[in-house]
Design a protein around this motif. Structure first.
Motif, short mmCIF file in Angstrom:
data_model
loop_
_atom_site.label_atom_id
_atom_site.label_comp_id
_atom_site.label_asym_id
_atom_site.label_seq_id
_atom_site.Cartn_x
_atom_site.Cartn_y
_atom_site.Cartn_z
N ARG A 107 0.82 -1.22 0.00
CA ARG A 107 0.00 0.00 0.00
C ARG A 107 0.85 1.27 0.00
N ILE A 108 2.03 1.20 -0.60
CA ILE A 108 2.91 2.36 -0.73
C ILE A 108 2.66 2.97 -2.10
N PRO A 109 2.25 4.24 -2.16
CA PRO A 109 1.82 4.85 -3.43
C PRO A 109 2.98 5.25 -4.35
N ALA A 110 3.73 4.25 -4.80
CA ALA A 110 4.84 4.51 -5.71
C ALA A 110 4.34 4.67 -7.14
N ASP A 111 5.13 5.34 -7.96
CA ASP A 111 4.78 5.57 -9.36
C ASP A 111 5.82 4.91 -10.26
N LEU A 112 5.35 4.18 -11.24
CA LEU A 112 6.23 3.62 -12.26
C LEU A 112 6.40 4.66 -13.35
N ARG A 113 7.63 4.95 -13.71
CA ARG A 113 7.92 5.92 -14.76
C ARG A 113 8.62 5.22 -15.91
N ILE A 114 8.23 5.58 -17.11
CA ILE A 114 8.88 5.09 -18.32
C ILE A 114 9.28 6.32 -19.12
N GLY A 115 10.56 6.39 -19.47
CA GLY A 115 11.07 7.53 -20.19
C GLY A 115 11.71 7.12 -21.50
N VAL A 116 11.77 8.07 -22.43
CA VAL A 116 12.37 7.82 -23.74
C VAL A 116 13.34 8.95 -24.07
N ARG A 117 14.29 8.64 -24.97
CA ARG A 117 15.20 9.65 -25.48
C ARG A 117 15.79 9.14 -26.79
N THR A 118 16.28 10.08 -27.58
CA THR A 118 17.01 9.73 -28.79
C THR A 118 18.35 10.45 -28.76
N ILE A 119 19.38 9.69 -28.90
CA ILE A 119 20.74 10.24 -28.97
C ILE A 119 21.32 9.78 -30.30
N THR A 120 21.68 10.73 -31.12
CA THR A 120 22.23 10.47 -32.47
C THR A 120 21.33 9.52 -33.26
N ILE A 145 17.37 13.03 -17.76
CA ILE A 145 18.01 12.37 -18.90
C ILE A 145 16.97 11.86 -19.89
N TYR A 146 15.87 11.31 -19.37
CA TYR A 146 14.82 10.75 -20.21
C TYR A 146 13.56 11.61 -20.12
N SER A 147 12.83 11.70 -21.21
CA SER A 147 11.53 12.38 -21.20
C SER A 147 10.48 11.37 -20.76
N ALA A 148 9.90 11.61 -19.62
CA ALA A 148 8.94 10.66 -19.05
C ALA A 148 7.65 10.66 -19.85
N VAL A 149 7.15 9.47 -20.12
CA VAL A 149 5.86 9.28 -20.77
C VAL A 149 4.84 9.08 -19.66
#
Length: 161
Positions: A107-120, A145-149
């Motif tokens: 019951r801990i309200p954690a958040d899953l984050r998924i991020g994306v990026r493009t390098i070269t 570093i990553y843009s979170a979706v």
């Protein structure tokens, strides 16, 4: 004679800290393996609904400081098992999903984050878990570093199809 007393006398190391730690590591490893299979064969939305929806509505009975302490304890165990005890560590998505699931079960309200990026021109993605804006299983600058979706509608079951 009380059966519980006789068993503990016969097996004094049954509940030893080392044995409990080994059992905990084994259970975390099983969870990592199951989620790894599920990520390969299920849609992300189905997996997230199955894992997160069961625990989303109930608030944690813990105080705020206890929530952070418990979250750090669980994070430490998951990272130790995944990064030090396994021959081939699970991917960041599997590790983060496992950690997120274990925290949600408490019951801990954690958040899953998924991020994306493009390098070269190379597309990269990464997953991590946050609690009150604090990154638990990665470096603190990962969000820069990553843009979170925004996957919260997906994880909370509010995605319109």
């Amino acid at each position: 004679m009380n059966r519980a007393c006789s068993i503990s006398k016969m097996h004094p190391h049954r509940n030893s800290p080392a044995r409990v730690r080994l059992l905990t590591a084994f259970l975390i490893d099983i969870r990592l393996r199951l989620i790894s299979l599920a990520v390969r064969f299920c849609r992300l939305r189905t997996l997230a609904l199955w894992m997160g929806q069961r625990f989303a509505q109930d608030p944690s009975p813990l105080q705020q400081t206890e929530i952070h302490t418990e979250a750090l304890r669980i994070t430490k165990r998951v990272l130790h098992v995944n990064r030090r005890m396994r021959i081939i560590p699970a991917s960041c998505l599997v590790e983060s999903f496992t950690l997120w699931w274990m925290l949600r079960r408490r019951r801990i309200p954690a958040d899953l984050r998924i991020g994306v990026r493009t390098i070269t021109g190379i597309f990269e993605s990464h997953a991590w878990v946050e609690l009150d804006g604090t990154v638990l299983n990665d470096i603190a600058q990962v969000a820069a570093i990553y843009s979170a979706v925004d996957v919260s509608p997906l994880l909370n079951g509010r995605l319109q199809t």
